[in-house]
Design a protein around this motif. Structure first.
Motif, PDB file in Angstrom:
ATOM      1  N   UNK A  43       0.761  -1.167  -0.027  1.00  0.00           N
ATOM      2  CA  UNK A  43       0.034   0.160   0.078  1.00  0.00           C
ATOM      3  C   UNK A  43       0.852   1.485   0.006  1.00  0.00           C
ATOM      4  N   UNK A  44       2.010   1.043   0.735  1.00  0.00           N
ATOM      5  CA  UNK A  44       2.967   2.398   1.053  1.00  0.00           C
ATOM      6  C   UNK A  44       3.337   2.464  -0.526  1.00  0.00           C
ATOM      7  N   UNK A  47       1.086   4.472  -2.707  1.00  0.00           N
ATOM      8  CA  UNK A  47       0.961   5.627  -2.158  1.00  0.00           C
ATOM      9  C   UNK A  47       2.052   6.698  -2.448  1.00  0.00           C
ATOM     10  N   UNK A 130      11.721   6.591  10.365  1.00  0.00           N
ATOM     11  CA  UNK A 130      10.538   5.557  10.476  1.00  0.00           C
ATOM     12  C   UNK A 130      11.331   4.224   9.653  1.00  0.00           C
TER      13      UNK A 130
ATOM     14  N   UNK B 129      -4.722  13.253   1.545  1.00  0.00           N
ATOM     15  CA  UNK B 129      -3.684  12.529   0.885  1.00  0.00           C
ATOM     16  C   UNK B 129      -2.656  12.247   1.840  1.00  0.00           C
ATOM     17  N   UNK B 132      -3.452   9.548   4.273  1.00  0.00           N
ATOM     18  CA  UNK B 132      -2.880   8.121   3.822  1.00  0.00           C
ATOM     19  C   UNK B 132      -1.504   7.852   3.674  1.00  0.00           C
ATOM     20  N   UNK B 133      -0.898   8.869   3.316  1.00  0.00           N
ATOM     21  CA  UNK B 133       0.775   8.478   2.954  1.00  0.00           C
ATOM     22  C   UNK B 133       1.424   8.409   4.339  1.00  0.00           C
ATOM     23  N   UNK B 136       0.546   5.080   5.928  1.00  0.00           N
ATOM     24  CA  UNK B 136       1.128   3.839   5.274  1.00  0.00           C
ATOM     25  C   UNK B 136       2.521   4.241   5.701  1.00  0.00           C
ATOM     26  N   UNK B 137       3.216   5.133   5.798  1.00  0.00           N
ATOM     27  CA  UNK B 137       4.517   5.116   6.200  1.00  0.00           C
ATOM     28  C   UNK B 137       4.945   4.642   7.844  1.00  0.00           C
ATOM     29  N   UNK B 138       3.902   4.929   8.489  1.00  0.00           N
ATOM     30  CA  UNK B 138       4.068   4.527   9.839  1.00  0.00           C
ATOM     31  C   UNK B 138       3.567   2.997  10.114  1.00  0.00           C
ATOM     32  N   UNK B 141      -2.405  -0.196   6.917  1.00  0.00           N
ATOM     33  CA  UNK B 141      -2.652  -0.669   5.535  1.00  0.00           C
ATOM     34  C   UNK B 141      -3.803   0.627   5.268  1.00  0.00           C
ATOM     35  N   UNK B 142      -3.920   0.541   3.735  1.00  0.00           N
ATOM     36  CA  UNK B 142      -5.033   1.389   3.345  1.00  0.00           C
ATOM     37  C   UNK B 142      -6.487   1.187   4.040  1.00  0.00           C
ATOM     38  N   UNK B 143      -6.671  -0.062   4.266  1.00  0.00           N
ATOM     39  CA  UNK B 143      -8.094  -0.364   4.682  1.00  0.00           C
ATOM     40  C   UNK B 143      -8.187   0.070   6.216  1.00  0.00           C
TER      41      UNK B 143
END
Lengths: 298, 421
Positions: A43-44, A47, A130, B129, B132-133, B136-138, B141-143
Motif C-alpha cells: 500500500x505504501x 501511495x 521511520x 492525501x 493516507x501517505x 502507510x509510512x507508519x 494499511x489502506x484499509x
C-alpha cells in the motif's frame, strides 16, 4: 547460591521457548531480502507512486500535459539537429518516430537510474525517522517511471496514428509489440540494479553522485538514442564494437526495431539479460548491506 | 510465556566523530583487511564514553554502552537524560532506523515509532492525501486508515481544511493532523520521542491523555522520551535514566526523577566561579536566608547577592533571576535592565542585590537561574541554571490544619469580608 543459579537456568529455558517477532542484531544475512515484508507494505509503495504523480505538477496550469510537452519538444529538437541538419539516416523508418521512440525509452531508463541512485540521500529525512523496508522506495520509483513511460507510449501511438491518417504513411503494427513489456522489464532491472549500486555507494562517498550526474549525459551519446547502430557500424566498425558493450544501446536499438519495424533479434537480448541479472544481484547485496545503517554515514 | 515484550541485551552503539572523507576510506580498508584475516574490527576496541564536554583522544565514541533492560506488556516506560546521553540513539535502534554495533534486541508484536510528527508529509498534497501517505509510512494499511479516517480528522479538528494542501496549514494545524494520524496507529508497542514539545497546551494534554489511554485500556506498551519532567511523571510508572550512554539508574519514576535532578544540579549552596573570562561573568551568588544552609521562612524578605565582573561597558544590559522547583517549573521571574537604572555601564566589579520582599513561595525546594544578557534577541553573556538550591519552610506561618506539601505554589495576601445578610 544454588537458588540463584537455578533461577538463571529457569530464565534461560523460558527464554529459549519464547517466540519473538523481531530480533535486532548488529549484522544480518546479506541475501535475506525480506520480500514478504515488502509485500506487506505494498500500500505504501502505491501511495508513493501516487504522491509522485499528484505532487509533480501541482500548482501548474498545464498540469498533466507536461508529460507530453517535454518529449514532443525534445523530439522536435533532435529531429532538427540529427536528421535535418546532420542528415543521419534512420534505417528507412519515419525520422520523427525514430527520434521519439529513442527518446521516450531513454528517458525512462535515465530517470529510473538517476532517481534510484539518489534514493538514500534524498529520502534520508524519512528513513531516519521511520522504519519500513527500504526496498519499497526504489521499487516505487521504478513503478512510477513505468507508469510515466506508459503515458509517453500513448503519445507515441497517437503520433503514429497521426502520420498514418494525415500523411498516409505505412507504419508497422503487429505481434512484435508484445515484446515491449520485455524491454521495459529488462531496462527496469538494469536501472534498479545500477541505481541501487550507486545509491549504496554514495551514502558514504558522494563522489559517485558527481560522476553519475554528468556520466548519464555522456552515456546518452554512447547509447544509440538519436542514431541507429547501423550508422556507427558503417562509419567506424571499431567504435561500433565498443558501443555494443553498452547493454542499454542494445536495448534501445532492439526496442526501436521491435516497435517501428517489427524486427525482434533475440540474439541481441542475451547480453543485456545477463547484465541486468548480475547488476541487480550485486545491487541487492550492496543495498542489503547498507540500508540498515546508512543513517549513520549519510 | 513471560510478559516481556521488549528485551534489550548488551546493546552498544559506536559512532565516528568528525568528517567522513579520505580518513574514513583508510579506516574502511583497515577494517576490511582485519576481517579478511579473521580478526575483529580494530576500531571497536577503542572509543570513549560520550561526554561531549571533554575533548577526547579518539575519533570513536560510544553513544551507548552496556544497555540492558526489559519492558513488560502494558507498561509505560520513560527514558530521561541530559542532551547527548544516548536517548535518541536508543530510540533509533529500537525503531530500526539504525542497527546497534553490538548486542541484540528482541521484540514481540508490532512496533510503531514516532520520532517526529508528520514524517513524509508532502507540502503540496492535501490533508486527506497526507493522512493516507503518513499512515502507510507508519505501517498502517489502506484499509485500516480508511476505517479510522473520520476519527483522525475529528481528533485533529481540521475538517474544514481537509482538502487543502498542508503547506497552507498553520503550524499548529499541521502538528495536530500529524499527531492525530500517529495517535490512531494500533501497534503493540509505541515509541515516542519528544514530539509533544510542539502544539498548544490544550492539544498537548489531549495527546498525553490519548497515550495514557492507549496503554491503560488497550494494554499497549509505550516508550516515552522527554525532557519534560512533568509529562514523564504524570505519564510513566517506571523510568530509565541514561547518562553518557549507559544506564545510570532505573526504577519507579519518582525515584529516578529525583536521581536525575540531584545528579544534574549544583549542590553548592553558594555558587562560586573562578575561571577567567573576557565577557561579563558571575563569580559568586549567595542567598541571604533567614536560617542557615539556605533555608528560608515563608513571608520573610529573601535577598540574592550576586557578584559580577564586567570587562567592558555594556550598552544595554539585562539581568534576570528565575526561581523554579525541582520539576523545572518557573514560579518567579524578576529582572532589571539599564532602562530602569544604570547597569554594568562601565567596566569593573559589581555587586547586585535583589530582594524579594516578604517572599511568598510555598514550602518546598527551589533553585535559581540567573541570566545576564543584552535585551531579548541580543547576546547572552551568562546563564546559570539550577544553582543555589534552597528550601522554604513555613514554621512561622501557623495554621490550624498543618500545611501539606504541594498544596499550592504561592501564598498570597488576602483580605476577607464576611457579613451576615
Amino acid at each position: 547460591m544454588y537458588k540463584v543459579i537455578n533461577k538463571i537456568k529457569l530464565e534461560s529455558i523460558i527464554d529459549k521457548n519464547e517466540h519473538w517477532d523481531l530480533e535486532i542484531k548488529p549484522k544480518s544475512n546479506l541475501f535475506d531480502l525480506n520480500l514478504k515484508e515488502v509485500w506487506k507494505y505494498r500500500d505504501l509503495m502505491l501511495l508513493f507512486v501516487k504522491r509522485d504523480f499528484v505532487s509533480k505538477y501541482k500548482q501548474t496550469v498545464l498540469g498533466p500535459f507536461w508529460h507530453f510537452i517535454q518529449p514532443i519538444l525534445t523530439t522536435l529538437i533532435s529531429f532538427m539537429l540529427f536528421n535535418v541538419v546532420a542528415n543521419i539516416p534512420t534505417d528507412g523508418v519515419n525520422r520523427v518516430l525514430f527520434q521519439m521512440t529513442g527518446i521516450i525509452i531513454w528517458n525512462y531508463f535515465a530517470s529510473c537510474l538517476t532517481n534510484c541512485s539518489s534514493v538514500f540521500v534524498s529520502n534520508a529525512g524519512i528513513f531516519g525517522k521511520v522504519y519500513f523496508p527500504r526496498l519499497v522506495m526504489p521499487l516505487s520509483i521504478i513503478i512510477s517511471n513505468i507508469v510515466q513511460f506508459g503515458i509517453q507510449l500513448l503519445l507515441l501511438i497517437c503520433t503514429m496514428i497521426l502520420f498514418v491518417v494525415l500523411k498516409g504513411e505505412h507504419i508497422y503494427f503487429g505481434w512484435a509489440w508484445f515484446m515491449i513489456p520485455i524491454y521495459i522489464f529488462m531496462m527496469a532491472l538494469v536501472g534498479l540494479g545500477l541505481g541501487i549500486i550507486f545509491s549504496s555507494m554514495t551514502t558514504k562517498y558522494r563522489d559517485l553522485a558527481v560522476l553519475l550526474a554528468f556520466g548519464i549525459q555522456l552515456l546518452m551519446f554512447a547509447t544509440a538514442v538519436n542514431y541507429p547502430l547501423s550508422f556507427i557500424a558503417s562509419k567506424s566498425p571499431k567504435l561500433y564494437n565498443i558501443i555494443k558493450l553498452n547493454p542499454i544501446a542494445l536495448l534501445v536499438e532492439g526496442f526501436r526495431n521491435a516497435v517501428l519495424k517489427g524486427n525482434v533479434d533475440f540474439h541481441s537480448l542475451i547480453y543485456p539479460f545477463f547484465f541486468s541479472i548480475i547488476s541487480l544481484f550485486i545491487g541487492m547485496i550492496m543495498f542489503n548491506k547498507v540500508d540498515k545503517t546508512f543513517m549513520d554515514t549519510v | 510465556m513471560s510478559n516481556t515484550v521488549i528485551k534489550v541485551e548488551n546493546v552498544a552503539k559506536q559512532y565516528r566523530l568528525g568528517e567522513i572523507g579520505t580518513g574514513s576510506l583508510s579506516h574502511d580498508i583497515n577494517r576490511w583487511w582485519s576481517r579478511i584475516r579473521g580478526k575483529e574490527n580494530p576500531y571497536l576496541k577503542i572509543g570513549e564514553t560520550n561526554d561531549r564536554t571533554i575533548k577526547g583522544d579518539s575519533d570513536y565514541v560510544w553513544a551507548l554502552r552496556d544497555i540492558n533492560f526489559k519492558v513488560n506488556k502494558g507498561e509505560i516506560l520513560g527514558v530521561i537524560g541530559r542532551n547527548g546521553a544516548g536517548k535518541s540513539t536508543l530510540l533509533k535502534i529500537l525503531s530500526r532506523t539504525t542497527l546497534p554495533t553490538t548486542g541484540s534486541i528482541k521484540i514481540k508484536g508490532r512496533v510503531a515509532s514516532l520520532l517526529e510528527v508528520g514524517t513524509g508529509f508532502h507540502p503540496d498534497l492535501s490533508g486527506r492525501e497526507n493522512i493516507f501517505l503518513n499512515g502507510a509510512i507508519l505501517g498502517m494499511t489502506r484499509k485500516e486508515i480508511k476505517a479510522k479516517f473520520d476519527e483522525i480528522v475529528d481528533f485533529a479538528g481540521v475538517e474544514r481544511y481537509i482538502d487543502t494542501p498542508v503547506k497552507r496549514y498553520s503550524s499548529g494545524m499541521y502538528v495536530r493532523l500529524a499527531f492525530a494520524v500517529a495517535a490512531h496507529l494500533e501497534p503493540d508497542i509505541l515509541i515516542v520521542d519528544e514530539v509533544l514539545a510542539v502544539g498548544d497546551a490544550e492539544f498537548q494534554k489531549k495527546c498525553l491523555g490519548k497515550m495514557k489511554d492507549v496503554s491503560d485500556r488497550e494494554g499497549r506498551t509505550v516508550l516515552f522520551v522527554s525532557h519534560d519532567m512533568q509529562a514523564i511523571s504524570t505519564l510513566t510508572d517506571t523510568c530509565i535514566y541514561l547518562e553518557n550512554g549507559s544506564i545510570h539508574s532505573s526504577g519507579p519514576t519518582n525515584d529516578i526523577i529525583n536521581n536525575y535532578i540531584n545528579n544534574s544540579r549544583n549542590k553548592e549552596i553558594i555558587y562560586i566561579a573562578t575561571e577567567k573570562s573576557d565577557i561579563p561573568k558571575i563569580t559568586r551568588v549567595e542567598l541571604l536566608t533567614t536560617l542557615p544552609n539556605n533555608v528560608h521562612h515563608n513571608g520573610e524578605d529573601l535577598s540574592i547577592k550576586i557578584k559580577v565582573i564586567v570587562p567592558f561597558a555594556i550598552r544595554s544590559a539585562w539581568l534576570a533571576i528565575q526561581i523554579n522547583d525541582n520539576k523545572e517549573r518557573n514560579y518567579i521571574q524578576v529582572s532589571i535592565s539599564n532602562t530602569e537604572m544604570p547597569l554594568f555601564d562601565h567596566a569593573g566589579d559589581y555587586e547586585v542585590i535583589a530582594t524579594l520582599p516578604k517572599c511568598k513561595l510555598f514550602m518546598g525546594k527551589y533553585f535559581i537561574n540567573i541570566y545576564i544578557a543584552e535585551p531579548p534577541g541580543g547576546q547572552i553573556f551568562e546563564s546559570l541554571l539550577q544553582i543555589c538550591p534552597f528550601e522554604i519552610v513555613m514554621f512561622n506561618n501557623y495554621r490550624e490544619y498543618p500545611w501539606r506539601e504541594g498544596e499550592c505554589a504561592y501564598i498570597e495576601n488576602s483580605a476577607w469580608k464576611i457579613s451576615k445578610i
